[in-house]
Design a protein around this motif. Structure first.
Motif, PDB file in Angstrom:
ATOM      1  N   VAL A  82       0.857  -1.363  -0.085  1.00 44.93           N
ATOM      2  CA  VAL A  82       0.076  -0.053   0.022  1.00 44.93           C
ATOM      3  C   VAL A  82       1.027   1.370   0.027  1.00 44.93           C
ATOM      4  O   VAL A  82       0.586   2.174  -0.833  1.00 44.93           O
ATOM      5  CB  VAL A  82      -0.802   0.126   1.187  1.00 44.93           C
ATOM      6  CG1 VAL A  82      -1.629   1.246   1.387  1.00 44.93           C
ATOM      7  CG2 VAL A  82      -1.861  -1.061   1.050  1.00 44.93           C
ATOM      8  N   GLY A  83       2.104   1.039   0.824  1.00 49.60           N
ATOM      9  CA  GLY A  83       2.814   2.352   0.662  1.00 49.60           C
ATOM     10  C   GLY A  83       3.572   2.708  -0.636  1.00 49.60           C
ATOM     11  O   GLY A  83       3.662   3.739  -0.923  1.00 49.60           O
ATOM     12  N   GLY A  84       3.872   1.443  -1.340  1.00 50.16           N
ATOM     13  CA  GLY A  84       4.500   1.661  -2.624  1.00 50.16           C
ATOM     14  C   GLY A  84       3.327   1.944  -3.391  1.00 50.16           C
ATOM     15  O   GLY A  84       3.664   2.610  -4.445  1.00 50.16           O
ATOM     16  N   ALA A  85       2.047   1.811  -3.189  1.00 52.61           N
ATOM     17  CA  ALA A  85       1.194   2.308  -4.261  1.00 52.61           C
ATOM     18  C   ALA A  85       0.682   3.879  -4.404  1.00 52.61           C
ATOM     19  O   ALA A  85       0.577   4.549  -5.405  1.00 52.61           O
ATOM     20  CB  ALA A  85      -0.254   1.831  -3.938  1.00 52.61           C
ATOM     21  N   VAL A  86       1.451   4.429  -3.021  1.00 50.28           N
ATOM     22  CA  VAL A  86       1.324   5.827  -2.890  1.00 50.28           C
ATOM     23  C   VAL A  86       2.395   6.451  -4.124  1.00 50.28           C
ATOM     24  O   VAL A  86       2.057   7.294  -4.675  1.00 50.28           O
ATOM     25  CB  VAL A  86       1.959   6.201  -1.599  1.00 50.28           C
ATOM     26  CG1 VAL A  86       2.005   7.692  -1.374  1.00 50.28           C
ATOM     27  CG2 VAL A  86       0.593   5.974  -0.438  1.00 50.28           C
ATOM     28  N   VAL A  87       3.417   6.018  -4.132  1.00 45.68           N
ATOM     29  CA  VAL A  87       4.567   6.450  -4.918  1.00 45.68           C
ATOM     30  C   VAL A  87       4.183   6.113  -6.306  1.00 45.68           C
ATOM     31  O   VAL A  87       4.347   6.980  -7.158  1.00 45.68           O
ATOM     32  CB  VAL A  87       6.052   5.879  -4.648  1.00 45.68           C
ATOM     33  CG1 VAL A  87       6.946   6.661  -5.188  1.00 45.68           C
ATOM     34  CG2 VAL A  87       6.167   5.647  -2.971  1.00 45.68           C
ATOM     35  N   VAL A  88       3.598   5.015  -6.834  1.00 48.20           N
ATOM     36  CA  VAL A  88       3.329   4.439  -7.962  1.00 48.20           C
ATOM     37  C   VAL A  88       2.339   5.434  -8.530  1.00 48.20           C
ATOM     38  O   VAL A  88       2.426   6.039  -9.476  1.00 48.20           O
ATOM     39  CB  VAL A  88       2.977   2.965  -8.112  1.00 48.20           C
ATOM     40  CG1 VAL A  88       2.478   2.670  -9.352  1.00 48.20           C
ATOM     41  CG2 VAL A  88       4.128   2.201  -7.705  1.00 48.20           C
ATOM     42  N   GLU A  89       1.478   5.671  -7.723  1.00 46.51           N
ATOM     43  CA  GLU A  89       0.442   6.479  -8.114  1.00 46.51           C
ATOM     44  C   GLU A  89       0.697   7.935  -8.433  1.00 46.51           C
ATOM     45  O   GLU A  89       0.346   8.841  -9.493  1.00 46.51           O
ATOM     46  CB  GLU A  89      -0.978   6.757  -7.144  1.00 46.51           C
ATOM     47  CG  GLU A  89      -1.738   5.252  -7.013  1.00 46.51           C
ATOM     48  CD  GLU A  89      -2.804   5.548  -5.876  1.00 46.51           C
ATOM     49  OE1 GLU A  89      -3.123   6.562  -5.656  1.00 46.51           O
ATOM     50  OE2 GLU A  89      -3.345   4.321  -5.776  1.00 46.51           O
TER      51      GLU A  89
ATOM     52  N   VAL B 129       3.443   5.126   4.742  1.00 44.87           N
ATOM     53  CA  VAL B 129       2.532   6.191   4.672  1.00 44.87           C
ATOM     54  C   VAL B 129       2.527   6.965   6.127  1.00 44.87           C
ATOM     55  O   VAL B 129       2.479   7.976   6.394  1.00 44.87           O
ATOM     56  CB  VAL B 129       1.016   5.524   4.641  1.00 44.87           C
ATOM     57  CG1 VAL B 129      -0.038   6.581   4.719  1.00 44.87           C
ATOM     58  CG2 VAL B 129       0.864   4.800   3.336  1.00 44.87           C
ATOM     59  N   LEU B 130       3.096   6.021   7.141  1.00 44.55           N
ATOM     60  CA  LEU B 130       3.291   6.570   8.364  1.00 44.55           C
ATOM     61  C   LEU B 130       4.608   7.715   8.277  1.00 44.55           C
ATOM     62  O   LEU B 130       4.448   8.778   9.023  1.00 44.55           O
ATOM     63  CB  LEU B 130       3.622   5.581   9.647  1.00 44.55           C
ATOM     64  CG  LEU B 130       3.912   6.201  10.994  1.00 44.55           C
ATOM     65  CD1 LEU B 130       2.694   6.998  11.354  1.00 44.55           C
ATOM     66  CD2 LEU B 130       4.105   4.745  12.046  1.00 44.55           C
ATOM     67  N   ALA B 131       5.596   7.163   7.662  1.00 46.76           N
ATOM     68  CA  ALA B 131       6.710   7.741   7.416  1.00 46.76           C
ATOM     69  C   ALA B 131       6.123   9.061   6.795  1.00 46.76           C
ATOM     70  O   ALA B 131       6.973  10.221   7.127  1.00 46.76           O
ATOM     71  CB  ALA B 131       7.793   7.198   6.763  1.00 46.76           C
TER      72      ALA B 131
ATOM     73  N   ALA C  46      12.133   7.558  -1.641  1.00 48.88           N
ATOM     74  CA  ALA C  46      10.870   8.066  -1.926  1.00 48.88           C
ATOM     75  C   ALA C  46      10.195   9.042  -1.288  1.00 48.88           C
ATOM     76  O   ALA C  46       9.428   9.617  -1.644  1.00 48.88           O
ATOM     77  CB  ALA C  46       9.908   6.641  -1.272  1.00 48.88           C
ATOM     78  N   LEU C  47      10.672   9.341   0.072  1.00 47.02           N
ATOM     79  CA  LEU C  47      10.157  10.441   0.755  1.00 47.02           C
ATOM     80  C   LEU C  47      10.939  11.704  -0.054  1.00 47.02           C
ATOM     81  O   LEU C  47       9.796  12.637  -0.126  1.00 47.02           O
ATOM     82  CB  LEU C  47      10.827  10.369   2.363  1.00 47.02           C
ATOM     83  CG  LEU C  47      10.196   9.638   3.335  1.00 47.02           C
ATOM     84  CD1 LEU C  47      10.911   9.713   4.758  1.00 47.02           C
ATOM     85  CD2 LEU C  47       8.759  10.002   3.553  1.00 47.02           C
TER      86      LEU C  47
END
Lengths: 325, 276
Positions: free
Chosen positions: A262-269, B124-126, B212-213
């Motif tokens: 899900v965290g990866g989805a943030v970046v991919v989106e 997401v928390l980060a 990524a951040l």
């Protein structure tokens, strides 16, 4: 009876997790530099004093800390995630609008990576030590070390800009309103292809490595030797005696990885301008729209917990022994 | 220890990884000598292709030297990767050791907390942490550390549990040593090697999170980083591939190197677990 107790424990676990996450949110708002009301309003220069006063009254920000926490938790439980001053809309509406595309992307990537990982891991494991094993393992090692957003950009560079095969950005074509239903679905699928591959590939690499190791281990076990001694064909041994055993740890691990997915989805989106929660996150980060960020974090956590329950069910399907335990 | 070193160096993964990592470290250390000017300074014309205008990797939309950014970015990546791992180790090893050694109620509470932190989407928390605490080197390190400790805590707990059963630990207890002293002097040193391996892989994961951040615009605005460069080059990728390709290769190279070193360390420190 045991099943019922299992479900109750699960639900209790979910409620506990949501409360903990909401408490983290609350603590964060209060540990941020500046007045909590202005944090909740989002650090836009244009916040007017009247809105801040309303927020203070609504969340009881002049009351003791524990009372405030109680007010906040009550709001979360009733699905009131606050108001985005920037977008002039309630946060839960904003999130609901974007949930569909994110679910589509995340679930596609999840199944893609799991199926791909099991297939490639099996191929590599069966050809243990041969060149095809080496090639698969090397690609997996490289993918595992690739930042997911960079992989996405490179795929855009190759498949959208150089080859012009697939669209680079967005969810559907701009002319989509004139499309028939089938045409529309096909167009979404074309747009989904690159983001899903990008997000799936990284985890496929992880599962490939795991599946390979797991299969090699299972192949050395006694019951496999017995099957071979019995004269069973290699295909039957693989299907009947090895795959389930070897895939089990992979599925368990995939369940643990959902949060990361899900965290990866943030970046991919963000890379593909996919109109989901991730893109909303990026916009909220850029605008410092904190209520939206807090809401997304909460909803995504719940999403992960739900998918965890699904993988749990998947495990039971693969291994009937788990249901008995 | 010598034997461990020899096993480590016999693995091709160890040699390749160590060489690459050494190269990255060297570049990071020599950055001020290689490119004395700030990587934020304009060095030539904008959109210069690689090799043009005296810039090997080309320039970005404002005319800043990509190569200078890549070289200086190595420092930020390595510093954040290592320090946030130290932070994660501090939290994870402490919690895991206490849980595994104390047992009972303490153990159950810590395990529950760890499980919840492990389900939470940690990136997401980060994002949330860095955005609310405002991005600086220290908040980024704190945030990555705070989302990276759960696997280390679980590992430490199971290690401590198994070592605590051993006879020499019981002997130390019988001598009347305090629980803290038994834990620190006898249990932890014998539980540490898998933790070192996982710690080394945590560095790689931390570098990826940092990238990524900063790609999302949550990097320290005073330090040039690889993720920031890719994020800035993203919108012009159609015209200028080099702006995002080279920093990405730098991340890939560094993370592969660390993963290889971690794998070789694993084979050297846990000979029973390694399959060869």
């Amino acid at each position: 009876m045991r099943l019922l107790r299992g479900i109750v424990t699960k639900l209790a676990g979910i409620v506990l997790a949501i409360l903990v996450i909401a408490t983290i949110n609350f603590t964060l708002v209060h540990s941020a530099p500046g007045d909590p009301a202005s944090v909740m309003a989002g650090q836009s220069g244009a916040t007017d004093e009247k809105f801040l006063e309303e927020l203070r009254a609504e969340y009881g920000l002049d009351k003791p800390f524990m009372v405030q926490l109680g007010t906040y938790l009550k709001k979360v439980v009733t699905l009131d995630l606050g108001y985005s001053y920037r977008q002039r809309r309630p946060v839960n509406e904003l999130i609901l609008d974007r949930l569909g595309p994110t679910l589509l992307l995340t679930l596609s990537a999840f199944f893609l990576s799991l199926i791909g990982g099991v297939v490639f891991g099996t191929l590599a494991g069966l050809r243990h030590g041969k060149w095809s094993d080496l090639a698969i393992s090397l690609v997996a090692l490289l993918l595992y070390a690739t930042p997911v957003f960079w992989l996405g950009l490179m795929l855009v560079l190759i498949f959208s800009i150089q080859l012009e095969w697939l669209p680079a950005f967005g969810y559907v074509d701009m002319r989509a309103s004139s499309f028939g239903r089938l045409e529309y679905a096909w167009d979404v699928l074309r747009h989904l292809f690159l983001p899903a591959i990008t997000l799936g590939a990284i985890y496929m690499a992880v599962y490939t490595r795991l599946m390979r190791a797991s299969l090699i281990e299972v192949a050395a076990e006694d019951h496999v030797k017995t099957a071979r001694a019995k004269g069973l064909g290699e295909g039957a041994i693989l299907r009947g005696h090895m795959l389930r055993n070897a895939a089990l740890p992979v599925v368990t691990f995939a369940g643990l990885q959902v949060g990361a997915l899900v965290g990866g989805a943030v970046v991919v989106e963000t890379v593909f301008s996919w109109p989901g929660l991730g893109r909303l996150t990026f916009d909220a980060v850029t605008a410092r729209d904190y209520p939206v960020l807090l809401g997304i974090f909460l909803v995504m956590s719940v999403l992960v917990i739900v998918v965890n329950i699904l993988t749990d069910l998947l495990q039971r399907l693969i291994d009937p022994r788990i249901a008995v335990r | 220890m010598n034997k461990t070193l020899r096993t480590f160096l016999r693995r091709p993964a160890g040699i390749v990884g160590l060489t690459l990592l050494g190269l990255v470290c060297l570049v990071a250390v020599l950055a001020p000598l290689l490119y004395p000017a700030s990587p934020w300074d304009i060095a030539g014309m904008p959109f210069a292709r690689p090799g043009e205008d005296g810039m090997v990797f080309g320039s970005d939309t404002l005319g800043r030297d990509i190569a200078a950014g890549v070289v200086h970015g190595a420092r930020v990546s390595l510093i954040i990767g290592v320090t946030s791992t130290i932070a994660a180790l501090a939290i994870g090893v402490t919690l895991g050791a206490v849980a595994g050694f104390a047992g009972g109620m303490t153990d159950r509470v810590i395990v529950r907390i760890t499980e919840i932190f492990q389900t939470i989407p940690n990136f997401v928390l980060a994002i949330l942490l860095v955005a609310i605490l405002t991005p600086t080197l220290s908040t980024i390190i704190f945030s990555i550390g705070l989302v990276s400790w759960p696997p280390l805590a679980r590992l430490t707990r199971s290690q401590v549990q198994s070592v605590a059963q051993r006879e020499f630990v019981q002997a130390a207890r019988c001598q009347g040593q305090s629980a803290a002293s038994v834990l620190v002097r006898h249990v932890l040193p014998n539980a540490i090697s898998p933790i070192i391996v996982t710690g080394s892989l945590t560095v790689a994961a931390a570098i990826l999170i940092e990238a990524a951040l900063s790609f999302m615009g949550l990097g320290d605005p005073n330090h040039m980083s690889w993720g920031y460069m890719i994020g800035a080059g993203r919108t012009v990728i159609r015209q200028a591939w080099w702006m995002s390709v080279f920093p990405g290769l730098a991340i890939l190279l560094t993370v592969v190197a660390i993963n290889l070193v971690g794998e070789a360390l694993n084979d050297a420190l846990n000979p029973r677990i390694s399959r060869s």
